[in-house]
Design a protein around this motif. Structure first.
Motif, PDB file in Angstrom:
ATOM      1  N   ASP A 359      35.013  44.366  46.585  1.00  0.00           N
ATOM      2  CA  ASP A 359      34.852  43.313  45.590  1.00  0.00           C
ATOM      3  C   ASP A 359      35.105  41.950  46.237  1.00  0.00           C
ATOM      4  O   ASP A 359      35.634  41.853  47.347  1.00  0.00           O
ATOM      5  CB  ASP A 359      35.834  43.521  44.437  1.00  0.00           C
ATOM      6  CG  ASP A 359      35.629  44.859  43.749  1.00  0.00           C
ATOM      7  OD1 ASP A 359      34.482  45.361  43.790  1.00  0.00           O
ATOM      8  OD2 ASP A 359      36.604  45.410  43.204  1.00  0.00           O
ATOM      9  N   ASP A 382      35.632  34.005  39.057  1.00  0.00           N
ATOM     10  CA  ASP A 382      35.000  35.262  38.628  1.00  0.00           C
ATOM     11  C   ASP A 382      35.185  36.321  39.708  1.00  0.00           C
ATOM     12  O   ASP A 382      35.041  36.034  40.907  1.00  0.00           O
ATOM     13  CB  ASP A 382      33.498  35.062  38.388  1.00  0.00           C
ATOM     14  CG  ASP A 382      33.215  34.035  37.310  1.00  0.00           C
ATOM     15  OD1 ASP A 382      33.979  33.995  36.333  1.00  0.00           O
ATOM     16  OD2 ASP A 382      32.257  33.256  37.481  1.00  0.00           O
ATOM     17  N   THR A 383      35.511  37.523  39.277  1.00  0.00           N
ATOM     18  CA  THR A 383      35.585  38.656  40.204  1.00  0.00           C
ATOM     19  C   THR A 383      34.241  39.370  40.218  1.00  0.00           C
ATOM     20  O   THR A 383      33.722  39.759  39.158  1.00  0.00           O
ATOM     21  CB  THR A 383      36.697  39.633  39.786  1.00  0.00           C
ATOM     22  OG1 THR A 383      37.952  38.941  39.759  1.00  0.00           O
ATOM     23  CG2 THR A 383      36.784  40.801  40.769  1.00  0.00           C
ATOM     24  N   SER A 385      32.715  42.539  40.907  1.00  0.00           N
ATOM     25  CA  SER A 385      33.113  43.927  41.103  1.00  0.00           C
ATOM     26  C   SER A 385      31.900  44.816  41.349  1.00  0.00           C
ATOM     27  O   SER A 385      30.898  44.721  40.628  1.00  0.00           O
ATOM     28  CB  SER A 385      33.891  44.430  39.879  1.00  0.00           C
ATOM     29  OG  SER A 385      34.117  45.810  39.955  1.00  0.00           O
ATOM     30  N   LYS A 387      31.717  47.906  40.778  1.00  0.00           N
ATOM     31  CA  LYS A 387      31.605  48.910  39.713  1.00  0.00           C
ATOM     32  C   LYS A 387      31.391  48.288  38.337  1.00  0.00           C
ATOM     33  O   LYS A 387      30.677  48.842  37.501  1.00  0.00           O
ATOM     34  CB  LYS A 387      32.866  49.773  39.684  1.00  0.00           C
ATOM     35  CG  LYS A 387      33.045  50.645  40.930  1.00  0.00           C
ATOM     36  CD  LYS A 387      34.297  51.501  40.804  1.00  0.00           C
ATOM     37  CE  LYS A 387      34.460  52.399  42.030  1.00  0.00           C
ATOM     38  NZ  LYS A 387      35.680  53.236  41.940  1.00  0.00           N
ATOM     39  N   ARG A 388      32.017  47.139  38.087  1.00  0.00           N
ATOM     40  CA  ARG A 388      31.981  46.581  36.721  1.00  0.00           C
ATOM     41  C   ARG A 388      31.220  45.260  36.627  1.00  0.00           C
ATOM     42  O   ARG A 388      31.218  44.611  35.582  1.00  0.00           O
ATOM     43  CB  ARG A 388      33.413  46.387  36.223  1.00  0.00           C
ATOM     44  CG  ARG A 388      34.165  47.716  36.039  1.00  0.00           C
ATOM     45  CD  ARG A 388      35.512  47.494  35.386  1.00  0.00           C
ATOM     46  NE  ARG A 388      36.429  46.757  36.271  1.00  0.00           N
ATOM     47  CZ  ARG A 388      37.579  46.209  35.863  1.00  0.00           C
ATOM     48  NH1 ARG A 388      37.921  46.282  34.588  1.00  0.00           N
ATOM     49  NH2 ARG A 388      38.361  45.589  36.727  1.00  0.00           N
ATOM     50  N   GLY A 389      30.577  44.848  37.685  1.00  0.00           N
ATOM     51  CA  GLY A 389      29.794  43.621  37.643  1.00  0.00           C
ATOM     52  C   GLY A 389      30.671  42.383  37.705  1.00  0.00           C
ATOM     53  O   GLY A 389      31.711  42.364  38.358  1.00  0.00           O
ATOM     54  N   ILE A 391      33.338  39.850  36.375  1.00  0.00           N
ATOM     55  CA  ILE A 391      34.484  39.782  35.459  1.00  0.00           C
ATOM     56  C   ILE A 391      34.982  38.341  35.482  1.00  0.00           C
ATOM     57  O   ILE A 391      35.495  37.862  36.499  1.00  0.00           O
ATOM     58  CB  ILE A 391      35.604  40.738  35.897  1.00  0.00           C
ATOM     59  CG1 ILE A 391      35.058  42.174  36.028  1.00  0.00           C
ATOM     60  CG2 ILE A 391      36.763  40.688  34.911  1.00  0.00           C
ATOM     61  CD1 ILE A 391      36.042  43.126  36.662  1.00  0.00           C
TER      62      ILE A 391
END
Length: 507
Positions: A359, A382-383, A385, A387-389, A391
């Motif tokens: 990430d 913003d992260t 990720s 796996k989660r797009g 964040i």
């Protein structure tokens, strides 16, 4: 001897004592004023908020050892004299400050950097523990008793003027070099410059004569053989040490460090004001309030020391939370949004890989300016990720520039806090000197002063910042520490302290 000292001579005594004390406070405060920048230099780049807390802990360590310095140098001052003792403290303080400016960063020597700085901070704390008692005792023992509060209050101005000087040199250096260069190596210049100031002060202090009261005591063979034992084994004297600590210096210490140091930390780190704005606010507040040290010192010669000091504590207890809530409200995004927008410019996003190497963190800065000259930088983090797009986290405001009316409102609030400082601090040197006999005065007054001012007061920035960082806390939670300590001191002082003035100290 002190009762007939010519006025021009007493002002020479004050000038020589004050200059050295001012420089020692300057040396001590540049570290606290640059805590954020120094934290980046002493700790890993990914340390985050812990770098500031750890740096404040190193800063606090210098306060914790001040009582030991008071014992060591207080004893010397009562054995060999006031002059040579606080000449030694000046050399130790100045040398330590200069060396802090030379220590390599974490990138160069790793954790040896904060360890070396900690050692030098401890030496600074020990030296300062012996400085104030010497200067205050020296001036008081030259001053006529009916003006002791007035003359010793000039010594009291040196702590605030030392802070003023440190802030001024920091701002000038940063503006000349630019923010990036200052953060890289320019922060060292205020530390290195101190050696010039110390050299001038040593030259002046070498020309000083010993205190007339100590000289008389020595000529009569009445110098204490064991100042520590006589100060703290004597039941009556030890009682006065405890009353001075819990009824006066403890409350005075938290008022002092809240009104100046925690105020600066709060404006810079919690309200996230622009570097220059936060310093200018404090500089103006100090400039307007500093003369009141002498005003309240002189007034204490007429009405006594006790109630002036306790009133300053009471006003701090009542007004601290409303003042700091105002700081928060007036620097909120909602409050800025009331202004008319002038321009908005967005920078390029910066992508930083996270520790997992999968990430990453994307930061984007947007500069907002308003027609009234105010503005801020909004940072969106913003992260990204795998796996989660994306964040998104709430945007954070920094480098806030206040509208002029709000700027001067903040100056007024800082002025009020420093006015309280002058109330508790202006009369306290005369108050402490009058409690103890000449042969153990340096030792006896130094210990309660440096526990109250150095430990209880000096820990305000660290403890308040730590309390505000706890889960479920608010930005105002840290204020409960100085408010609680001041309230305890107010109660003890009201019940047990006597309202001294014009006390004879020729014993």
């Amino acid at each position: 001897m002190s009762e007939t000292l010519p006025k021009n001579n007493i002002f020479k005594v004050i000038g020589a004592s004050s200059l050295g004390t001012l420089i020692e406070w300057y040396d001590f405060y540049i570290f606290g004023s640059l805590a954020v920048i120094i934290g980046h230099q002493l700790f890993p780049a990914d340390a985050g908020a812990s770098a500031l807390i750890n740096t404040l802990a190193i800063f606090a360590a210098g306060f914790i050892v001040r009582p030991f310095g008071a014992l060591v140098f207080g004893r010397l001052g009562d054995l060999i004299g006031r002059k040579y003792t606080f000449l030694l403290t000046l050399v130790l303080m100045g040398g330590s400050t200069f060396l802090i400016g030379l220590i390599p960063s974490y990138k160069t020597i790793g954790y040896a950097a904060p360890i070396l700085v900690l050692i030098l901070r401890l030496i600074q704390g020990l030296a300062l523990g012996g400085e104030y008692g010497g200067a205050a005792t020296y001036v008081a023992e030259h001053a006529p008793k009916n003006r002791r509060g007035f003359f010793t209050s000039w010594i009291q101005t040196t702590a605030t003027l030392g802070l003023f000087l440190s802030l001024g040199i920091i701002v000038i250096t940063k503006n000349i070099l630019g923010a990036e260069t200052f953060g890289d190596w320019g922060w060292r210049i205020p530390f290195l410059l101190s050696i010039v100031l110390v050299g001038v002060s040593i030259y002046i202090r070498m020309k000083m004569h010993e205190s007339p009261m100590f000289t008389k005591l020595k000529s009569e063979g009445k110098v204490s053989k064991n100042p520590l034992k006589e100060s703290f084994n004597n039941k009556a004297n030890f009682k006065m040490v405890l009353l001075a600590l819990f009824g006066a210096t403890m409350g005075q210490g938290v008022i002092w460090y809240t009104g100046q140091f925690y105020a600066q930390s709060f404006l810079e780190n919690t309200c996230r004001l622009d570097f220059n704005d936060s310093r200018y606010i404090l500089l103006w507040g100090i400039a307007f309030a500093t003369p009141f040290f002498v005003v309240f010192g002189a007034w204490s010669d007429k009405v006594g020391r006790k109630w002036i000091m306790l009133t300053g504590m009471l006003l701090g207890i009542i007004f601290y939370r409303p003042i700091y809530k105002t700081f928060l409200n007036d620097t909120s995004e909602e409050n800025f949004a009331k202004n008319e927008l002038f321009s908005s410019s967005q920078g390029f996003p910066v992508i930083t890989p996270l520790a997992n190497q999968v990430d990453s963190l994307r930061s984007l800065e947007t500069k907002i300016l308003f027609t009234n000259g105010s503005g801020y930088t909004k940072v969106q983090m913003d992260t990204l990720s795998a796996k989660r797009g994306v964040i998104s986290a709430p945007g954070m405001l920094k480098d806030k520039i206040l509208p002029k009316p709000v700027f001067w409102k903040f100056v007024g609030l800082i002025f009020f806090q420093i006015l309280l400082v002058t109330m508790v601090y202006g009369p306290i040197a005369a108050f402490l000197v009058e409690l103890f006999p000449t042969k153990i005065r340096y030792t006896s007054m130094s210990l309660p002063y440096h526990i109250g001012n150095g430990v209880f007061g000096g820990l305000v920035p660290f403890i308040a910042t730590l309390m505000a960082s706890f889960e479920d806390s608010t930005p105002l939670s840290g204020l409960w520490y100085p408010i609680g300590i001041a309230a305890l001191s107010l109660v003890i002082g009201t019940i047990y302290l006597s309202n001294k003035k014009d006390e004879s100290i020729n014993d």
